[in-house]
Design a protein around this motif. Structure first.
Motif, PDB file in Angstrom:
ATOM      1  N   VAL A  23      45.255  15.412  13.416  1.00 19.85           N
ATOM      2  CA  VAL A  23      44.397  14.744  14.726  1.00 19.85           C
ATOM      3  C   VAL A  23      43.278  15.710  15.860  1.00 19.85           C
ATOM      4  O   VAL A  23      42.028  14.989  15.942  1.00 19.85           O
ATOM      5  N   ASP A  24      44.705  15.683  16.080  1.00 20.64           N
ATOM      6  CA  ASP A  24      43.899  16.682  18.243  1.00 20.64           C
ATOM      7  C   ASP A  24      43.291  17.657  17.996  1.00 20.64           C
ATOM      8  O   ASP A  24      42.198  17.858  18.520  1.00 20.64           O
ATOM      9  N   TYR A  25      43.968  18.613  16.363  1.00 19.33           N
ATOM     10  CA  TYR A  25      43.262  19.395  16.223  1.00 19.33           C
ATOM     11  C   TYR A  25      41.568  19.340  15.903  1.00 19.33           C
ATOM     12  O   TYR A  25      40.789  19.956  16.011  1.00 19.33           O
ATOM     13  N   VAL A  26      41.479  18.005  14.720  1.00 19.98           N
ATOM     14  CA  VAL A  26      40.246  17.770  14.211  1.00 19.98           C
ATOM     15  C   VAL A  26      39.074  17.690  15.092  1.00 19.98           C
ATOM     16  O   VAL A  26      38.474  17.636  15.266  1.00 19.98           O
ATOM     17  N   GLY A  27      40.078  16.339  16.223  1.00 17.90           N
ATOM     18  CA  GLY A  27      39.627  16.113  17.563  1.00 17.90           C
ATOM     19  C   GLY A  27      38.716  16.468  18.432  1.00 17.90           C
ATOM     20  O   GLY A  27      37.476  17.425  18.685  1.00 17.90           O
ATOM     21  N   GLU A  28      39.311  18.117  18.654  1.00 15.52           N
ATOM     22  CA  GLU A  28      38.699  18.904  19.294  1.00 15.52           C
ATOM     23  C   GLU A  28      37.502  19.725  18.678  1.00 15.52           C
ATOM     24  O   GLU A  28      36.516  20.051  19.615  1.00 15.52           O
ATOM     25  N   THR A  29      37.499  20.077  17.548  1.00 13.56           N
ATOM     26  CA  THR A  29      36.450  20.757  16.458  1.00 13.56           C
ATOM     27  C   THR A  29      34.915  19.519  17.382  1.00 13.56           C
ATOM     28  O   THR A  29      33.855  19.495  17.212  1.00 13.56           O
ATOM     29  N   PHE A  30      35.219  17.894  16.734  1.00 11.06           N
ATOM     30  CA  PHE A  30      34.908  17.372  16.704  1.00 11.06           C
ATOM     31  C   PHE A  30      34.055  17.370  18.212  1.00 11.06           C
ATOM     32  O   PHE A  30      32.372  17.115  18.591  1.00 11.06           O
ATOM     33  N   VAL A  31      35.026  16.846  19.001  1.00 10.97           N
ATOM     34  CA  VAL A  31      34.154  17.282  20.264  1.00 10.97           C
ATOM     35  C   VAL A  31      33.161  17.943  21.175  1.00 10.97           C
ATOM     36  O   VAL A  31      33.071  18.163  21.458  1.00 10.97           O
ATOM     37  N   ALA A  32      33.681  19.467  20.831  1.00  5.77           N
ATOM     38  CA  ALA A  32      33.206  20.774  21.529  1.00  5.77           C
ATOM     39  C   ALA A  32      31.897  20.864  20.179  1.00  5.77           C
ATOM     40  O   ALA A  32      31.448  20.987  21.112  1.00  5.77           O
ATOM     41  N   LYS A  33      32.106  20.172  19.279  1.00  7.70           N
ATOM     42  CA  LYS A  33      30.511  20.135  18.498  1.00  7.70           C
ATOM     43  C   LYS A  33      29.311  18.839  19.202  1.00  7.70           C
ATOM     44  O   LYS A  33      27.714  19.153  18.192  1.00  7.70           O
ATOM     45  N   GLY A  34      30.193  18.390  20.065  1.00  6.66           N
ATOM     46  CA  GLY A  34      29.111  16.743  19.978  1.00  6.66           C
ATOM     47  C   GLY A  34      29.050  15.948  19.235  1.00  6.66           C
ATOM     48  O   GLY A  34      27.916  15.476  18.686  1.00  6.66           O
ATOM     49  N   TYR A  35      29.915  15.479  17.766  1.00  4.26           N
ATOM     50  CA  TYR A  35      30.250  14.924  16.864  1.00  4.26           C
ATOM     51  C   TYR A  35      30.715  13.802  17.459  1.00  4.26           C
ATOM     52  O   TYR A  35      30.057  12.029  16.877  1.00  4.26           O
ATOM     53  N   ALA A  36      31.488  13.743  18.425  1.00 10.37           N
ATOM     54  CA  ALA A  36      32.373  12.781  18.681  1.00 10.37           C
ATOM     55  C   ALA A  36      32.425  12.708  20.357  1.00 10.37           C
ATOM     56  O   ALA A  36      32.647  13.330  20.583  1.00 10.37           O
ATOM     57  N   LYS A  37      33.703  11.792  20.878  1.00  9.65           N
ATOM     58  CA  LYS A  37      34.296  11.324  21.859  1.00  9.65           C
ATOM     59  C   LYS A  37      35.478  12.164  22.106  1.00  9.65           C
ATOM     60  O   LYS A  37      35.718  11.281  20.486  1.00  9.65           O
ATOM     61  N   ARG A  38      36.158  12.087  22.875  1.00 12.73           N
ATOM     62  CA  ARG A  38      37.622  12.554  22.213  1.00 12.73           C
ATOM     63  C   ARG A  38      38.836  10.897  22.035  1.00 12.73           C
ATOM     64  O   ARG A  38      39.056  11.365  21.627  1.00 12.73           O
ATOM     65  N   GLU A  39      37.902   9.866  22.834  1.00 13.85           N
ATOM     66  CA  GLU A  39      38.234   8.837  22.233  1.00 13.85           C
ATOM     67  C   GLU A  39      38.578   8.245  20.833  1.00 13.85           C
ATOM     68  O   GLU A  39      39.084   7.319  21.024  1.00 13.85           O
ATOM     69  N   TYR A  40      37.609   8.340  20.271  1.00 10.63           N
ATOM     70  CA  TYR A  40      37.405   8.203  18.792  1.00 10.63           C
ATOM     71  C   TYR A  40      38.581   8.885  17.744  1.00 10.63           C
ATOM     72  O   TYR A  40      38.904   7.885  17.569  1.00 10.63           O
ATOM     73  N   PHE A  41      38.804   9.611  18.521  1.00 14.16           N
ATOM     74  CA  PHE A  41      40.252  10.431  18.160  1.00 14.16           C
ATOM     75  C   PHE A  41      41.904   9.315  18.632  1.00 14.16           C
ATOM     76  O   PHE A  41      42.478   9.609  18.050  1.00 14.16           O
ATOM     77  N   GLU A  42      40.944   9.189  19.632  1.00 19.10           N
ATOM     78  CA  GLU A  42      43.175   7.902  19.756  1.00 19.10           C
ATOM     79  C   GLU A  42      43.138   6.722  19.855  1.00 19.10           C
ATOM     80  O   GLU A  42      43.676   6.504  18.852  1.00 19.10           O
ATOM     81  N   TYR A  43      41.609   6.524  19.125  1.00 22.48           N
ATOM     82  CA  TYR A  43      41.382   4.981  17.808  1.00 22.48           C
ATOM     83  C   TYR A  43      42.316   5.605  16.755  1.00 22.48           C
ATOM     84  O   TYR A  43      42.953   4.650  16.320  1.00 22.48           O
ATOM     85  N   ILE A  44      41.834   6.994  16.108  1.00 24.72           N
ATOM     86  CA  ILE A  44      42.404   7.269  14.991  1.00 24.72           C
ATOM     87  C   ILE A  44      44.227   6.799  15.285  1.00 24.72           C
ATOM     88  O   ILE A  44      44.617   6.432  14.178  1.00 24.72           O
ATOM     89  N   LYS A  45      44.840   7.565  16.115  1.00 22.92           N
ATOM     90  CA  LYS A  45      45.866   8.062  15.945  1.00 22.92           C
ATOM     91  C   LYS A  45      46.308   6.827  16.499  1.00 22.92           C
ATOM     92  O   LYS A  45      47.571   6.082  15.576  1.00 22.92           O
TER      93      LYS A  45
END
Length: 148
Positions: A23-45
């Motif tokens: 989840v963190d790995y995918v989250g880094e991709t999404f955040v770096a590309k501007g698709y989502a904020k980091r907290e989106y992936f904290e909610y997933i976890k």
């Protein structure tokens, strides 16, 4: 490597110690590309823990997502094949070899993508062809074939 559904398609050779690292790995991709904020992936976890790995939807497939208000910035679907499958804690659908992650900015934006994805998962031969795909290009070709 876009398809009708997925903006990003890739084969990942990383060794992940657990599902949270995925989840963190995918989250880094999404955040770096501007698709989502980091907290989106904290909610997933958080949701994965609270709801007992419900995002592992069928054998070997996880569908990572959260509510739009948790930090989604764009409507994006991402497909990643794990060369080294990971236990997500689902009693019958582990280990996960395919991670589909999506963000949507409103409740209706992702319905067409989910419908196409469900249709692909039901097509005979799809999962077998995915298992043989060893490169980003062959994985994308397989997905494009089954989107039709």
């Amino acid at each position: 490597m876009e398809s009708k559904i997925f903006r990003d398609i890739r084969v990942c050779g990383e060794h992940f110690p657990d599902w949270k690292a995925v989840v963190d790995y995918v989250g880094e991709t999404f955040v770096a590309k501007g698709y989502a904020k980091r907290e989106y992936f904290e909610y997933i976890k958080k949701d994965m823990v609270e709801n007992e790995a419900y995002m592992v939807i069928v054998p070997h497939f996880a569908l990572l997502h959260s509510a739009p208000e948790h930090g989604a910035l764009e409507n994006v679907f991402h497909f990643m094949k794990l060369e080294h499958p990971v236990e997500f804690g689902h009693e019958s659908n582990d280990p996960v070899a395919y991670v589909i992650t999506f963000t949507s900015v409103d409740a209706d934006s992702h319905i067409a993508g989910i419908s196409l994805l469900a249709g692909m998962l039901m097509k005979e031969g799809f999962v077998e062809e995915l298992s043989r795909a060893g490169s980003d290009e062959s994985l994308a070709a397989c997905i494009r074939k089954y989107e039709e």
